[in-house]
Design a protein around this motif. Structure first.
Motif, PDB file in Angstrom:
ATOM      1  N   ASN A 106       0.818  -1.195   0.000  1.00 14.34           N
ATOM      2  CA  ASN A 106       0.000   0.000   0.000  1.00 14.34           C
ATOM      3  C   ASN A 106       0.863   1.260   0.000  1.00 14.34           C
ATOM      4  O   ASN A 106       0.613   2.207  -0.749  1.00 14.34           O
ATOM      5  N   LEU A 127       1.253   4.200  -2.874  1.00 11.98           N
ATOM      6  CA  LEU A 127       1.084   5.616  -2.578  1.00 11.98           C
ATOM      7  C   LEU A 127       2.257   6.434  -3.121  1.00 11.98           C
ATOM      8  O   LEU A 127       2.071   7.499  -3.709  1.00 11.98           O
ATOM      9  N   TYR A 141       1.930   6.896  -6.798  1.00 13.81           N
ATOM     10  CA  TYR A 141       0.889   7.866  -7.126  1.00 13.81           C
ATOM     11  C   TYR A 141       1.365   9.306  -6.874  1.00 13.81           C
ATOM     12  O   TYR A 141       1.134  10.196  -7.686  1.00 13.81           O
ATOM     13  N   ALA A 170       1.265  12.311  -9.513  1.00 16.13           N
ATOM     14  CA  ALA A 170       0.494  13.536  -9.267  1.00 16.13           C
ATOM     15  C   ALA A 170       1.412  14.756  -9.302  1.00 16.13           C
ATOM     16  O   ALA A 170       1.044  15.813  -9.821  1.00 16.13           O
ATOM     17  N   HIS A 215       2.154  15.627 -12.796  1.00 18.54           N
ATOM     18  CA  HIS A 215       0.971  16.236 -13.376  1.00 18.54           C
ATOM     19  C   HIS A 215       0.866  17.697 -12.960  1.00 18.54           C
ATOM     20  O   HIS A 215       0.586  18.573 -13.782  1.00 18.54           O
ATOM     21  N   ARG A 216       1.104  17.964 -11.666  1.00 20.65           N
ATOM     22  CA  ARG A 216       1.028  19.339 -11.170  1.00 20.65           C
ATOM     23  C   ARG A 216       2.074  20.215 -11.840  1.00 20.65           C
ATOM     24  O   ARG A 216       1.832  21.368 -12.170  1.00 20.65           O
ATOM     25  N   ASP A 262      -2.696  11.609 -20.529  1.00 17.60           N
ATOM     26  CA  ASP A 262      -1.798  10.606 -19.954  1.00 17.60           C
ATOM     27  C   ASP A 262      -2.067  10.409 -18.470  1.00 17.60           C
ATOM     28  O   ASP A 262      -1.994   9.288 -17.957  1.00 17.60           O
ATOM     29  N   TYR A 263      -2.388  11.519 -17.805  1.00 15.72           N
ATOM     30  CA  TYR A 263      -2.654  11.443 -16.364  1.00 15.72           C
ATOM     31  C   TYR A 263      -3.852  10.541 -16.069  1.00 15.72           C
ATOM     32  O   TYR A 263      -3.779   9.640 -15.227  1.00 15.72           O
ATOM     33  N   ILE A 264      -4.962  10.753 -16.804  1.00 12.34           N
ATOM     34  CA  ILE A 264      -6.157   9.925 -16.630  1.00 12.34           C
ATOM     35  C   ILE A 264      -5.825   8.460 -16.894  1.00 12.34           C
ATOM     36  O   ILE A 264      -6.183   7.558 -16.138  1.00 12.34           O
ATOM     37  N   ASN A 265      -5.081   8.255 -17.970  1.00  9.20           N
ATOM     38  CA  ASN A 265      -4.701   6.913 -18.372  1.00  9.20           C
ATOM     39  C   ASN A 265      -3.918   6.162 -17.311  1.00  9.20           C
ATOM     40  O   ASN A 265      -4.246   5.033 -16.954  1.00  9.20           O
ATOM     41  N   LYS A 278      -3.550   6.918 -14.198  1.00  6.97           N
ATOM     42  CA  LYS A 278      -4.256   6.827 -12.927  1.00  6.97           C
ATOM     43  C   LYS A 278      -5.125   5.573 -12.900  1.00  6.97           C
ATOM     44  O   LYS A 278      -5.238   4.890 -11.877  1.00  6.97           O
ATOM     45  N   GLN A 322      -4.519   2.806 -14.531  1.00  6.35           N
ATOM     46  CA  GLN A 322      -3.606   1.676 -14.323  1.00  6.35           C
ATOM     47  C   GLN A 322      -3.224   1.553 -12.860  1.00  6.35           C
ATOM     48  O   GLN A 322      -3.166   0.464 -12.302  1.00  6.35           O
ATOM     49  N   GLN A 344      -4.834   2.639 -10.261  1.00  4.67           N
ATOM     50  CA  GLN A 344      -5.942   2.200  -9.417  1.00  4.67           C
ATOM     51  C   GLN A 344      -6.162   0.693  -9.501  1.00  4.67           C
ATOM     52  O   GLN A 344      -6.500   0.052  -8.501  1.00  4.67           O
ATOM     53  N   LEU A 399      -4.209  -1.195  -6.999  1.00  3.18           N
ATOM     54  CA  LEU A 399      -4.824  -1.236  -5.671  1.00  3.18           C
ATOM     55  C   LEU A 399      -6.015  -2.202  -5.649  1.00  3.18           C
ATOM     56  O   LEU A 399      -6.263  -2.875  -4.645  1.00  3.18           O
TER      57      LEU A 399
END
Lengths: 308, 308, 308, 308, 308
Positions: free
Chosen positions: D161, D165, D168, D172, D175-176, D184-187, D189, D191, D193, D196
């Motif tokens: 876990n 994290l 991720y 993130a 991305h920021r 790409d970020y949506i894509n 993310k 993967q 998820q 988890l």
């Protein structure tokens, strides 16, 4: 639908038994078979036909194995439909609630007209779906229908479908006008589509029973089995054949008739889903979310207890 | 497909039985086995062969247990295909209806040409799919086909696939020209793709029956069982062997043949899905949504009642 | 895969039986057991051992019930794999066709090079997957491979994976260069990913047979059962024990061996999926869609008939 | 996990049997029951208790029918877990590979640091998941862990876990900073998820065995059955009762214990999934894709053969 | 829920048996049936009624086959619900954790207020869901509730639904204000919706037990069977009838009562899911992720051991 507490007392529910149309049919069939057995046994006893009868219970045991497999198949497939129908109506509750939440957040808080329009039409979709899956929509069950609308609706064949189309047209219009943005449009379109998917799935369950050949095959086979049974048991059990025949027939006929009943779960039978009450719950929820009040007319409880 | 009301009278449907090709085959096989049993029992009785026969019914009971498991397997897998096919056609109805709704909201109301094009091609996709899953598409079943098109279509192998490609090309063209926006393009592409997925799933169901070995295995085993049965029962039941053999054979052969019938649910057999009527319903719906009228030519009812 | 028309004549297929490796193994095992039974019965008869043997058929009936449950489990799980594999290959056909359609609409019509590249690599992905799931990819089965490429491919372990990577790199490159837009990129990436998912699912089916303990357990139990059978039946049936033992063994061994065969559905056995032919169909479709012609080299039909 | 070629020789695998802990337990239990049977039969014979014993095998047949249904239930549910676990790990392979491919195409080729970071952490996620599903993660199994990191990791409860994290947070952050774009970020993310989700599904399978009552119920019932068996069979079979009791017990106890074993498929038992080897395969793949080399330390083969 | 190590010792768990309400009910029923058997056998023996009783065990074997099929059906459907409920709660853990991660990355690190708001409400959603699926939410189980809020919550019918609405309103507000961007909005909306889907699925499982007719049918049939059993076995087994009746009744009644128990898996019975502990784990995780600390109040362990 009879509501009962699972895990309750063993015999508490038996008294409700006769409220079920299917159970009454089962008991009737078992009773008739009892009379038939009495006639068969009496004939055999008084005419002393025993020496001509050589059917013993081994063969019935053999046939029962085959039968039980198919009664198992019958029960499983009927139950699967019933449970799928329940899932669809559970999804309908969630979908309508989500749709109301989206509508509330998508349009500016001042736009009361769209809120009323959506609450009315989502509620009417569910109410008309309940009726549509029974004997066809009755327009006086819908809420807030102006007279003009009622006349227009009456010309339509498929009310739930027509209401869904109206909802969609309104959303598409708002999208064209730029009232709602692209992301919200995609989002609510998905919700809308799942309304139609639920409608389609319910129609599929209602209109496609188990293949005709299987339905007939089982009935012919169960009947042949029950008719032969008293002959097969008479030598060994004498008058005891009568209760035994009835007990076995109870098992076999019961399974077939209960399978038939739950296969179409949208009616008002004892085991059917409480679709009417679920629809009224949705109506109340949707109005609460969008107009902060329940619709004027009161819901007269249906024949069965409220569930959801 | 024979339409019947589930939960109706127990014996009402038996009279329809002989309309089923499969049921006639079952009854024929059972009849032949009856004749065979007569011959066997007569031979045993008149030549007094009883003392050479020691097969009793216990062994048949043992074999029946094994058989029933595999007949259960046969029935379950065949039914699963039939039900999956029904789901696919249910999804087809929803998809086509949704696609028509999208087309209506995506193109400006003045563009009548695209509405006609889409209504025609969606309807033709479904009509040709019905035929494609039977004996190949017959072009005269399609609607609004110009002579030129008919000649062109005739050169194609796989008509539904070709129609789907035409629909897609039109959508992609409109997207390139900027007539439809990005969001709508993604949306309708998903709908279009599920048309192809349904087509693929139906082809899979049609072209992949149960593995060959299982089909043959069951037939060999059922035949061996039925042929040995009269010998096994003759001592205990005498002439009563004949109806017993026929009843047991009815159970075994019936299951195998019904499994074979519903395994390919796209034909015109008594238990097959009413794909022809579903396609015509879609045609009517799509034209109603896009052109507000039904297509000119009337649909001559197929051999089975209308369902959807 | 033997292609047969379901719902055809009852006995028409039996003659094909001996073309199946598994069926030959079953018949061999049944034959051996027949010989064994002869020896057992002869020994018992001539040495008159009957009074020392007290095993009757009731116990075998009891064991058969337990066995049949597990043979049913064996059959169901093996069939589920076979059917899942069929679904994956059906999805592969749809995916590749869609991908070709997307490629055709995403790149300008003048770009012949990308069309050839994609047609070649999608076709090669499927062709190499077929081989990969058998004994490893043979490079001479792939199409339009330059000598240079052939040398490079030969250094790779996992050809289908490598081809998928090449396709992706090309798409990502086009995206970086701005040849294809965001929406198309997301779309085709989803298609590409499902190629890899199908590959993974097929590898999973191939590499994970039923747990070892179950496989051995069933074999040990069936063997013990078959070895004891002649002793159990000898007193009651005498020489009749021999055909009965063989019939029961046919049921038990057949189920286990057929389960083993269809568990790995990617080979060239009688019941295996026609993956080679499906791959060639995809090749033909993809080239037709993207280059409007079939690839030069002709497909030599595999040992089994064409299906898809 | 013992690797074996399905469809191989019938008896080839029996010799491996004793390598399985479960098989040894089964054989031990069967042996003890054999001893018990000897005692029972001897007591009955020598004290001549036959006339007080009236239990015949019919009742055991009846009980066996009920038992076999529940042993079938036990086997099916245990197998379903095992197979679901296998699917999750198959999905893990695909997901990690896809994630590596995305990382490679999303960041500029010059950014070696992010490639190393991702390769290390994806590999460590899988390696720690393997251990987490056994007895808890041992940090020395992870790769490229700096001493500082090792200290930090040691303070964490749930290593997989925590690693997820970290991955991720890095995505993130990029991305920021605008290093990677929205699509790409949506894509990636999605993967991330599913990593988890796989973790959650594996924990669910591991931590929720079959309901306690069922587990105990089956054991009590099987034990009662096995204990009564010698009394039931003694009159009919004499000393033959002993092997018969052992054969039946082998069937019943074997099913229960094998069910228990495969229910938790993440261990190192003979039938468990080769999660350790799958994790090492992922590690090798991910480093090959992102750094074009395998990680330094060699993988010492686990107790079972390599599978994936 | 009793936590036990699968694959442990055979008899270790039997001592826990009496902690289960259901097991106590089963043993009570079996005990009563034992007393009943004693009375029946004694009456038959002392009044010498044997010559009037002709029921033999064959018929019970036949009925047992039919019964076992339906007990199998009962067990399978009850278990499927239990397992689906477990999956939903597993998904809840993942969803809440993901939502916390998203919240942490979507809002600027300085915004402590939103972090506290989200941690509190996600935790309270799970805590209230646990109670809601038992006897209705008790507000004092929720965390960080101001007195004002407590008063407001007390006026609400459906607490989890209300909390979910509050979370959504906050997200929609942030979206309208432009604090979070479009991509993040779509992402977190999907997470939020799956909270509601899980809630709906749990309510469906809780509120829709097996159809009433089946529940009653099984009880009537099992009772009739158990009442007749001593008469059927008395001639053959004498006093041995008593333990045999009890053993068979243990099998039949046990299955029915265990099915009833696990059908509603949200309570505090021995086999129910540890939803309370799962909710507390989520609470701890969410606060750790968003506020880096556990909430103040300590979780008093529920009646069952911690699982997740």
């Amino acid at each position: 639908m009879i509501i009962y507490k699972s895990n309750g007392s063993w015999f508490g529910h038996v008294s409700h038994l006769t409220t079920s149309y299917t159970m009454r049919r089962i008991l009737l069939a078992v009773g008739l078979l009892g009379v038939y057995s009495v006639v068969v046994i009496a004939t055999i006893k008084f005419l002393d036909l025993h020496r001509y009868l050589q059917v013993d219970s081994t063969v019935f045991s053999l046939l029962a194995v085959i039968l039980s497999i198919f009664l198992g198949f019958r029960t499983t497939t009927a139950y699967d439909r019933w449970w799928e129908a329940r899932k669809q109506w559970g999804a309908l509750v969630n979908n309508c609630r989500n749709m109301a939440i989206y509508v509330d957040s998508m349009w500016p808080p001042s736009d009361l007209e769209i809120r009323h329009f959506m609450a009315k039409n989502i509620a009417n979709f569910c109410l008309s779906l309940t009726e549509h899956l029974r004997k066809g929509t009755q327009l006086d069950r819908l809420v807030y229908l102006s007279e003009e609308e009622e006349g227009y609706y009456a010309t339509k064949d498929h009310i739930p479908n027509f209401i869904a189309l109206r909802i969609y047209q309104r959303i598409a219009e708002a999208h064209r006008e730029g009232t709602i943005n692209e992301g919200d449009y995609i989002n609510i379109k998905a919700q809308h589509q799942s309304l139609l998917d639920i409608l389609g799935a319910c129609e599929r369950i209602k209109k496609t029973p188990i293949p005709f050949s299987y339905a007939v095959y089982l009935k012919v086979f169960v009947t042949a089995y029950a008719v032969l049974l008293p002959f097969g048991l008479s030598e060994q059990f004498g008058w005891g054949t009568i209760p035994l025949t009835m007990l076995i027939a109870f098992a076999l006929i019961g399974v077939e008739l209960m399978g038939e009943e739950i296969e179409d779960p949208f009616g008002l039978d004892c085991n059917d889903l409480p679709t009417g009450d679920i629809a009224h719950t949705i109506k109340r929820n949707v109005f609460e979310l969008l107009e902060d009040r329940a619709p004027a007319e009161e819901h007269r409880r249906e024949e069965y207890e409220k569930v959801f």
